[in-house]
Write an enzyme that holds these catalytic residues in place. Structure first.
Site, PDB file in Angstrom:
ATOM      1  N   GLY A   7      16.946 -22.662 -10.253  1.00  0.00           N
ATOM      2  CA  GLY A   7      16.790 -22.511  -8.818  1.00  0.00           C
ATOM      3  C   GLY A   7      17.153 -23.788  -8.087  1.00  0.00           C
ATOM      4  CB  CYS A  42      12.623 -23.249   7.755  1.00  0.00           C
ATOM      5  SG  CYS A  42      11.527 -23.221   6.317  1.00  0.00           S
ATOM      6  N   GLY A 281       7.650 -24.336  -5.854  1.00  0.00           N
ATOM      7  CA  GLY A 281       8.359 -23.574  -4.829  1.00  0.00           C
ATOM      8  C   GLY A 281       7.761 -22.195  -4.623  1.00  0.00           C
ATOM      9  N   GLY A 300       8.562 -24.331   2.920  1.00  0.00           N
ATOM     10  CA  GLY A 300       9.469 -25.423   2.563  1.00  0.00           C
ATOM     11  C   GLY A 300       8.735 -26.727   2.356  1.00  0.00           C
ATOM     12  CB  VAL A 329       3.595 -25.536  13.200  1.00  0.00           C
ATOM     13  CG1 VAL A 329       4.842 -26.091  12.532  1.00  0.00           C
ATOM     14  CG2 VAL A 329       3.661 -25.696  14.696  1.00  0.00           C
TER      15      VAL A 329
END
Length: 546
Positions: A7, A42, A281, A300, A329
């Protein structure tokens, strides 16, 4: 030492880069299924909204750039299909040629991430059905929007990604409906009254949130035309699936690696129960540092922080990863931002804490400074040891700074008393003289110490104020049919108010109602309650009217 990493998005590339900075003698190889590595997952919703203009901005490094920068070998379009722990070998398939090869390792890192969950419903073969996991996903949706064929969209899933995509599509002129099976958007992230406030702001921005609503199918001729839900059919030109993700760990079956719901269990050193195999992860389970229980944190931030710890441990150190606080957030539709860290009030009670919570509406910077707005902050603490347990914050400004102060406080086990007089930074463009965080701590302490008698929005909604007479404490009376009381004019008993009458004091935010309560208490009033958040957060019930 030969280290094989499966990965190559966030955790995998972080492990490799840090490990080779620790010791360039290691032989580090990354096998990754995709064409890209180290991309900004993200940031995908913001590419859809053209906030991020160029696809290249989403790619932190190409495989070639990354290999030169770090010294790691990167094999893209190579999918791990089996792990043989006793032989220290991984089988992997070259997706371009179909060839299956074996790769040996001394240490193995599993960082295969997760994939979007796609439900088994009819109609998913139609055009204009999207997920949001890779740059190609974001490119496809943006191209569809820019073609002018997507005027209405349904987003299945009211979590971070779903609401971020909703905001960006709405900014592009698309009419958006968000559906979710949970009672509220951002399920398990915020307490229900905070989530409901967000839903109301979304509605004000023209985005309808249909909660408690299941996705049942899609219909159309060749492309999406209607999305069928448990509530009704919704006309749409596109469906975006943001229901959730599932760990990419099916290939680990039969290895003996412990998993919880497909997520690899690790210890505090990011090691699995199988010797020489580690994980990090979105495919890995970590620990909640407050409860000590296993926690899945597909973020992340978690991937990078835990990946760095993992690399240092592979390099010979012995560093524990203390775990997560559920911190997050998010930028939301309607110009609102939300942040949270620690336990919600509901979660804290479920963990057995004897809790006290307070909700404030406070200035986010000096009220006279251009662009000043408000934070809505909810704090939860333990009545037993007075430790801060959780912080939730909404506002148009920098909610992350309030959230991050909470992260530090909770991580260090701080009590509300220790947080009351901290030397926070102040200047009118940035904050208030008493920082919004400290302001809320002060209100919480007043409530804990009995100096503030209040009803929270959740309690008010549940009927805690039934039987109380609403008193308008606004500087300019604004509550129709309610008796108005001006705190500056109280210098003794107030005509028309009995000293033992149940009185609910209501103002814009809560502060003036508190000042009124303080004054009334001095003059012998025994049964007053302040409505936390005032009319900014609460909608007064019709039955309260006289």
């Amino acid at each position: 030492m030969k280290v094989l990493i499966l990965g190559g998005v966030a955790a995998g590339t972080k492990v490799a880069a840090k490990l080779l900075r620790e010791n360039r003698d290691y032989e580090v190889t990354i096998l990754t299924k995709g064409k890209d590595i180290s991309y900004a997952g993200c940031g995908l919703p913001y590419y859809v909204g053209d906030v991020i203009h160029d696809r290249a901005q989403l790619i932190v490094n190409t495989p070639e750039q990354y290999a030169k920068l770090t010294g790691a070998a990167v094999l893209t379009e190579t999918e791990a299909t089996a792990v043989k722990p006793e032989a220290h070998v991984v089988e992997a398939k070259d997706l371009k040629t179909g060839e299956v090869r074996e790769y040996s390792y001394d240490k193995l890192v599993i960082s295969t991430g997760a994939s979007p969950f796609v439900p088994d419903i009819p109609g998913l073969d139609l055009d204009n059905i999207f997920v949001m996991r890779t740059p190609d996903d974001a490119i496809g949706l943006r191209e569809a929007v820019e073609s002018g064929t997507v005027k209405r969209a349904v987003i299945a899933g009211g979590g971070f990604i779903g609401l971020e995509v909703a905001e960006n599509l709405a900014a592009q002129g698309v009419k958006v409906t968000v559906i979710d099976m949970a009672p509220h958007v951002l399920p398990n992230f915020l307490d229900s009254e905070m989530a409901e406030y967000i839903e109301n702001k979304m509605a004000d921005a023209g985005i309808m949130a249909l909660t408690g609503t299941a996705l049942e199918g899609v219909t159309g001729e060749g492309k999406v035309e209607k999305v069928q839900t448990s509530r009704r059919a919704i006309k749409a030109d596109a469906l975006i699936l943001a229901i959730g993700i599932r760990p990419n760990t099916a290939f680990l079956e039969g290895t003996g690696i412990e998993m919880i719901k497909g997520t690899v269990v690790t210890d505090q050193y990011m090691q699995t129960n199988v010797e020489d195999i580690y994980a990090a992860g979105d495919c890995a389970m970590v620990t909640n540092r407050q409860t000590g229980k296993p926690a899945w944190s597909p973020m992340g931030s978690t991937a990078n922080i835990s990946g760095r710890v993992l690399a240092k441990n592979l390099a010979g150190e012995h560093i524990a990863y203390p775990g997560v606080l559920g911190t997050g957030v998010v930028k939301l539709p309607g110009g609102l931002n939300a942040g949270r860290t620690g336990l919600t009030e509901a979660a804290a009670k479920a963990e057995g804490h004897d809790t006290v919570s307070v909700l404030t509406v406070v200035d986010d910077k000096a009220h006279y400074y251009p662009g000043a707005s408000s934070f809505i902050i909810k704090m939860t603490a333990s009545k037993t040891d007075r430790k801060l347990l959780g912080v939730q914050v909404l506002g148009s400004g920098a909610v992350d700074k309030v959230t991050d102060i909470g992260v530090t406080a909770i991580s260090l086990g701080a009590t509300v008393d220790q947080l009351a007089s901290l030397d926070f930074a102040y200047a009118p463009p940035f904050s208030t003289a008493i920082h919004p965080f400290a302001n809320t701590i002060n209100v919480l302490m007043n409530k804990m110490d009995g100096d503030l008698d209040s009803i929270s929005p959740a309690e008010y909604e549940a009927g805690a104020a039934d039987g109380y007479r609403v008193i308008d404490c606004l500087p300019v009376p604004a509550l129709e049919g309610k008796k108005s009381v001006d705190v500056t004019a109280i210098d003794g008993p107030v005509e028309g108010l009995g000293k033992d009458d149940p009185l609910l004091l209501v103002c814009v935010k809560g502060k003036r109602a508190y000042l009124t309560q303080n004054r009334l208490k001095y003059y012998g009033y025994t049964n007053t309650k302040v409505l936390e958040g005032g009319i900014t957060f609460n909608e007064l019930k019709d039955e309260e009217e006289e």
